[in-house]
Design an enzyme around this catalytic site. Structure first.
Site, PDB file in Angstrom:
ATOM      1  N   PHE A  15     -67.361-118.811  28.582  1.00 20.46           N
ATOM      2  CA  PHE A  15     -66.841-120.014  29.220  1.00 20.46           C
ATOM      3  C   PHE A  15     -66.959-121.164  27.595  1.00 20.46           C
ATOM      4  O   PHE A  15     -65.832-122.067  27.934  1.00 20.46           O
ATOM      5  CB  PHE A  15     -67.492-120.767  30.288  1.00 20.46           C
ATOM      6  CG  PHE A  15     -67.205-120.012  31.354  1.00 20.46           C
ATOM      7  CD1 PHE A  15     -65.528-120.087  32.483  1.00 20.46           C
ATOM      8  CD2 PHE A  15     -68.414-119.767  31.943  1.00 20.46           C
ATOM      9  CE1 PHE A  15     -65.657-119.263  33.435  1.00 20.46           C
ATOM     10  CE2 PHE A  15     -68.400-119.336  33.203  1.00 20.46           C
ATOM     11  CZ  PHE A  15     -67.366-118.430  33.941  1.00 20.46           C
ATOM     12  N   ASN A  48     -62.632-107.199  21.814  1.00 21.75           N
ATOM     13  CA  ASN A  48     -60.976-107.145  22.756  1.00 21.75           C
ATOM     14  C   ASN A  48     -60.801-106.507  23.650  1.00 21.75           C
ATOM     15  O   ASN A  48     -60.690-105.252  23.629  1.00 21.75           O
ATOM     16  CB  ASN A  48     -60.495-107.492  21.139  1.00 21.75           C
ATOM     17  CG  ASN A  48     -60.634-106.790  20.024  1.00 21.75           C
ATOM     18  OD1 ASN A  48     -61.533-105.664  20.315  1.00 21.75           O
ATOM     19  ND2 ASN A  48     -59.854-106.496  19.816  1.00 21.75           N
ATOM     20  N   CYS A  52     -57.207-116.509  25.507  1.00 24.86           N
ATOM     21  CA  CYS A  52     -57.704-115.709  26.678  1.00 24.86           C
ATOM     22  C   CYS A  52     -56.434-116.513  27.491  1.00 24.86           C
ATOM     23  O   CYS A  52     -56.406-115.292  28.435  1.00 24.86           O
ATOM     24  CB  CYS A  52     -58.266-117.085  27.014  1.00 24.86           C
ATOM     25  SG  CYS A  52     -60.483-116.217  26.009  1.00 24.86           S
TER      26      CYS A  52
HETATM   27  C1  UDX Z   1     -60.116-121.327  26.650  1.00 28.25           C
HETATM   28  C2  UDX Z   1     -60.772-121.575  27.973  1.00 28.25           C
HETATM   29  O1  UDX Z   1     -61.323-123.195  27.684  1.00 28.25           O
HETATM   30  C3  UDX Z   1     -62.473-121.302  27.377  1.00 28.25           C
HETATM   31  O2  UDX Z   1     -63.503-122.412  28.884  1.00 28.25           O
HETATM   32  C4  UDX Z   1     -62.933-119.947  27.360  1.00 28.25           C
HETATM   33  O3  UDX Z   1     -63.935-119.582  27.618  1.00 28.25           O
HETATM   34  C5  UDX Z   1     -61.886-119.162  26.847  1.00 28.25           C
HETATM   35  O4  UDX Z   1     -60.387-119.569  26.603  1.00 28.25           O
HETATM   36  P1  UDX Z   1     -59.684-122.199  24.217  1.00 28.25           P
HETATM   37  O5  UDX Z   1     -58.418-121.000  23.986  1.00 28.25           O
HETATM   38  O6  UDX Z   1     -61.098-121.455  22.886  1.00 28.25           O
HETATM   39  O7  UDX Z   1     -60.786-122.002  25.737  1.00 28.25           O
HETATM   40  O8  UDX Z   1     -59.475-123.450  23.936  1.00 28.25           O
HETATM   41  P2  UDX Z   1     -59.077-124.374  25.092  1.00 28.25           P
HETATM   42  O9  UDX Z   1     -59.569-126.343  24.394  1.00 28.25           O
HETATM   43  O10 UDX Z   1     -59.292-124.350  26.269  1.00 28.25           O
HETATM   44  O11 UDX Z   1     -57.899-125.139  24.529  1.00 28.25           O
HETATM   45  C6  UDX Z   1     -56.144-124.002  24.667  1.00 28.25           C
HETATM   46  C7  UDX Z   1     -54.687-124.492  24.116  1.00 28.25           C
HETATM   47  O12 UDX Z   1     -54.775-125.062  25.054  1.00 28.25           O
HETATM   48  C8  UDX Z   1     -55.097-124.447  22.670  1.00 28.25           C
HETATM   49  O13 UDX Z   1     -53.821-124.378  21.775  1.00 28.25           O
HETATM   50  C9  UDX Z   1     -55.202-126.316  22.984  1.00 28.25           C
HETATM   51  O14 UDX Z   1     -54.410-126.992  22.549  1.00 28.25           O
HETATM   52  C10 UDX Z   1     -54.126-126.288  24.194  1.00 28.25           C
HETATM   53  N1  UDX Z   1     -54.762-127.623  25.025  1.00 28.25           N
HETATM   54  C11 UDX Z   1     -55.904-128.133  25.333  1.00 28.25           C
HETATM   55  C12 UDX Z   1     -53.839-128.864  25.393  1.00 28.25           C
HETATM   56  O15 UDX Z   1     -52.085-127.915  25.096  1.00 28.25           O
HETATM   57  N2  UDX Z   1     -53.878-129.685  26.041  1.00 28.25           N
HETATM   58  C13 UDX Z   1     -55.173-129.557  26.556  1.00 28.25           C
HETATM   59  O16 UDX Z   1     -55.107-130.943  27.494  1.00 28.25           O
HETATM   60  C14 UDX Z   1     -55.722-129.018  26.122  1.00 28.25           C
HETATM   61  P1  ADP Z   2     -62.976-111.805  20.903  1.00 23.36           P
HETATM   62  O1  ADP Z   2     -62.557-113.222  20.454  1.00 23.36           O
HETATM   63  O2  ADP Z   2     -62.814-111.361  22.055  1.00 23.36           O
HETATM   64  O3  ADP Z   2     -64.523-111.943  20.124  1.00 23.36           O
HETATM   65  P2  ADP Z   2     -62.436-110.321  18.256  1.00 23.36           P
HETATM   66  O4  ADP Z   2     -61.540-109.842  17.858  1.00 23.36           O
HETATM   67  O5  ADP Z   2     -62.723-111.638  17.604  1.00 23.36           O
HETATM   68  O6  ADP Z   2     -62.581-110.795  20.298  1.00 23.36           O
HETATM   69  O7  ADP Z   2     -63.733-109.417  17.598  1.00 23.36           O
HETATM   70  C1  ADP Z   2     -63.964-108.601  18.836  1.00 23.36           C
HETATM   71  C2  ADP Z   2     -65.152-107.306  18.048  1.00 23.36           C
HETATM   72  O8  ADP Z   2     -64.726-106.283  18.903  1.00 23.36           O
HETATM   73  C3  ADP Z   2     -63.335-107.066  16.304  1.00 23.36           C
HETATM   74  O9  ADP Z   2     -64.139-107.949  15.393  1.00 23.36           O
HETATM   75  C4  ADP Z   2     -63.925-105.434  17.023  1.00 23.36           C
HETATM   76  O10 ADP Z   2     -63.655-104.832  15.261  1.00 23.36           O
HETATM   77  C5  ADP Z   2     -65.291-104.730  18.100  1.00 23.36           C
HETATM   78  N1  ADP Z   2     -65.282-104.217  18.368  1.00 23.36           N
HETATM   79  C6  ADP Z   2     -63.520-103.326  19.225  1.00 23.36           C
HETATM   80  N2  ADP Z   2     -64.016-102.565  19.563  1.00 23.36           N
HETATM   81  C7  ADP Z   2     -65.573-102.172  19.172  1.00 23.36           C
HETATM   82  C8  ADP Z   2     -65.921-100.497  19.663  1.00 23.36           C
HETATM   83  N3  ADP Z   2     -65.488 -99.886  19.905  1.00 23.36           N
HETATM   84  N4  ADP Z   2     -66.971-100.807  18.427  1.00 23.36           N
HETATM   85  C9  ADP Z   2     -67.357-102.042  17.863  1.00 23.36           C
HETATM   86  N5  ADP Z   2     -67.238-103.140  17.672  1.00 23.36           N
HETATM   87  C10 ADP Z   2     -65.601-103.114  17.878  1.00 23.36           C
END
Ligand code: UDX
Ligand code: ADP
Length: 459
Positions: A163, A92, A273
């Site tokens: 993505f 993360n 994101c």
């Molecule tokens: C996003 C990108 O889509 C993805 O490509 C990237 O890798 C990570 O970030 P994610 O955050 O998982 O993905 O979901 P996404 O479907 O993009 O939705 C993001 C937020 O926007 C959500 O809260 C969703 O409800 C909101 N949203 C999406 C809207 O409010 N309106 C829309 O039309 C689309």
């Molecule tokens: P993402 O949405 O980017 O996948 P998450 O928070 O779901 O992010 O996952 C990130 C994971 O990385 C967590 O499970 C966390 O414990 C792990 N992590 C963070 N730092 C380290 C590290 N130094 N070594 C191994 N795992 C790690």
């Protein structure tokens, strides 16, 4: 380099599903996902597939198919690194909560720790792939750490941003619009391209330089978030005129230059994101003194915060300017449907706002755990944990959550909400019964017919 073993550091929302699909599509490659969090690894190894730490449609089936064959989950990070020829960093990268760049820049401490770990452990050449979303030029930092700490071992660094969107992760991974690989070494790029090549057509695998790849990821998320803020800005205007935002979205979406996707007006975007990546972009732009660029992108976040705030403000003003002592039902806590992820979910902020006004909030979400909801709320540090527990209740049954409420806020667009017995819900609510549909999923006419005072976004 021929890849027989892959190690992925970070068993989260990105690492878990991505590696599961890579393992499924490359049965001859051993994929090990390692994580410092033993509970997370134990959950990934749980016999009961409903206990996997990440909920994604289709994911449990792939884990069932590959786990123990060529997909492994482990806490033995050093062993995983040592054995693999290719290492993905998928940890993360939250927004910094301290020091320089606080609230704006990405906190790279986990990424740096991984790089140092790899440098310490590696005894043979490695391809290191950055999968986490990172600010531009992070690969350079990873490279510098690996080269300065790592002894004689040769490291190639690739940027391979993910993505996938949560809720559709498996589908997105199986049929990506494109795979992006940024790097210096053609050999390393082709090693990774070959892995994706087992299921992605070669013309959809883009090769770029490292920095273009890193910046493309931030830019893609910024553009997507910008579309949502754009339609949300119009939604407010619609509420003051006779226009209907759904009709406007349909009309503009039929222009092939604009396209129909990502035009759903909502309570505001959440997820791990969009906000983080835009803040990052703004921070980078400011660091190069590009104020106009920074201000431009920052506005996307400002509008998104405004959208969340005006939703709760509207609830309060509609409920006769006070929600004190009133029970408000909240449907959905996840930031979107089909995921148990709650990061930056609008529900957290709207609840906080309502609790500040002394409302009682009763929440139901089909996938999010009760403990996660309290963690999210407590993290804001607005009031004590005891107060949050007294003011917010969490229910396993939606009808129980909605009983005796004055109003319902729909925060997530879960499909099941549409098929509820809305007449029954009306009957168990206080009157007048209000619905604030933050996702535009219910039909206004039908709701009015039952007797609800119904309002939605942009209508
Ligand atoms: C996003 C990108 O889509 C993805 O490509 C990237 O890798 C990570 O970030 P994610 O955050 O998982 O993905 O979901 P996404 O479907 O993009 O939705 C993001 C937020 O926007 C959500 O809260 C969703 O409800 C909101 N949203 C999406 C809207 O409010 N309106 C829309 O039309 C689309
Ligand atoms: P993402 O949405 O980017 O996948 P998450 O928070 O779901 O992010 O996952 C990130 C994971 O990385 C967590 O499970 C966390 O414990 C792990 N992590 C963070 N730092 C380290 C590290 N130094 N070594 C191994 N795992 C790690």
């Amino acid at each position: 380099m021929k890849i027989n073993k892959i190690c992925c550091i970070g068993a989260g929302y990105v690492g878990g599903p991505t590696m599961a699909v890579i393992a499924k599509m490359n049965p001859n490659i051993q994929v090990t996902i390692v994580d410092i969090n033993p509970e997370r690894i134990a959950a990934w190894n749980d016999e009961d597939l409903s206990k996997l730490p990440v909920y994604e449609p289709g994911l449990a089936d792939i884990v069932a198919e590959t786990r123990g064959k060529n997909l492994f989950f482990s806490t033995e990070i050093d062993k995983g690194i040592d054995e693999a020829e290719m290492i993905f960093i998928s940890v993360n990268t939250p927004t910094k909560t301290y020091g320089k760049g606080k609230g704006m820049a990405a906190d790279l401490k986990y990424v740096e720790l991984c790089a140092r770990n790899i440098a310490d452990v590696a005894k043979s050449d490695k391809i290191v792939v950055e999968k986490s979303t990172l600010p531009v030029r992070t690969a350079q930092a990873i490279k510098s750490i690996l080269h300065n700490v790592g002894g004689d071992v040769n490291f190639q660094i690739l940027s391979n941003p993910e993505f996938l969107a949560e809720g559709t992760a498996v589908e997105d991974l199986l049929k990506p619009d494109r795979v992006l690989i940024g790097g210096e070494s053609e050999g390393a790029i082709e090693s990774l391209a070959k892995i994706y090549g087992s299921w992605v057509p070669d013309n959809q695998i883009l090769r770029t330089n490292v920095w273009s790849s890193e910046l493309s990821k931030l830019t893609a998320n910024a553009f997507l978030a910008q579309r949502i803020s754009s339609i949300n800005a119009i939604s407010e205007l619609c509420e003051h005129t006779e226009a209907d935002v759904t009709e406007v979205a349909r009309a503009i979406g039929m222009d092939s230059r604009i396209g129909p996707k990502f035009l759903n007006a909502s309570i505001g975007f959440g997820g791990s994101c969009f906000q983080k990546d835009i803040l990052n972009l703004v921070y980078i732009a400011r660091s190069y003194n590009l104020q106009a660029v920074a201000d431009y992108w920052e506005q996307v976040i400002i509008l998104n915060d405004h959208q969340k705030r005006r939703f709760s403000d509207k609830m309060i003003s509609t409920l006769y300017n006070t929600v004190s002592g009133k029970k408000i039902g909240m449907l959905g806590w996840a930031f979107k449907k089909d995921t148990n992820d709650t990061r930056e979910s609008a529900a957290i902020y709207v609840t906080d706002h309502l609790l500040n006004e002394q409302a009682e909030v009763a929440v139901y979400d089909p996938k999010v755990r009760k403990s996660q909801m309290y963690t999210d709320l407590n993290y804001l540090n607005t009031r004590s944990e005891e107060e949050n527990e007294a003011l917010m209740t969490v229910h396993n049954d939606p009808y129980e959550a909605l009983k005796d409420t004055h109003a319902i806020a729909i925060m997530t667009e879960w499909d099941e909400f549409k098929s509820y017995d809305w007449q029954k819900i009306y009957d168990i609510m206080k009157k007048p019964a209000f619905i604030f549909d933050g996702r535009n999923i219910l039909d206004k006419k039908e709701m009015n017919k039952i007797g609800f005072e119904y309002s939605s976004i942009g209508k």
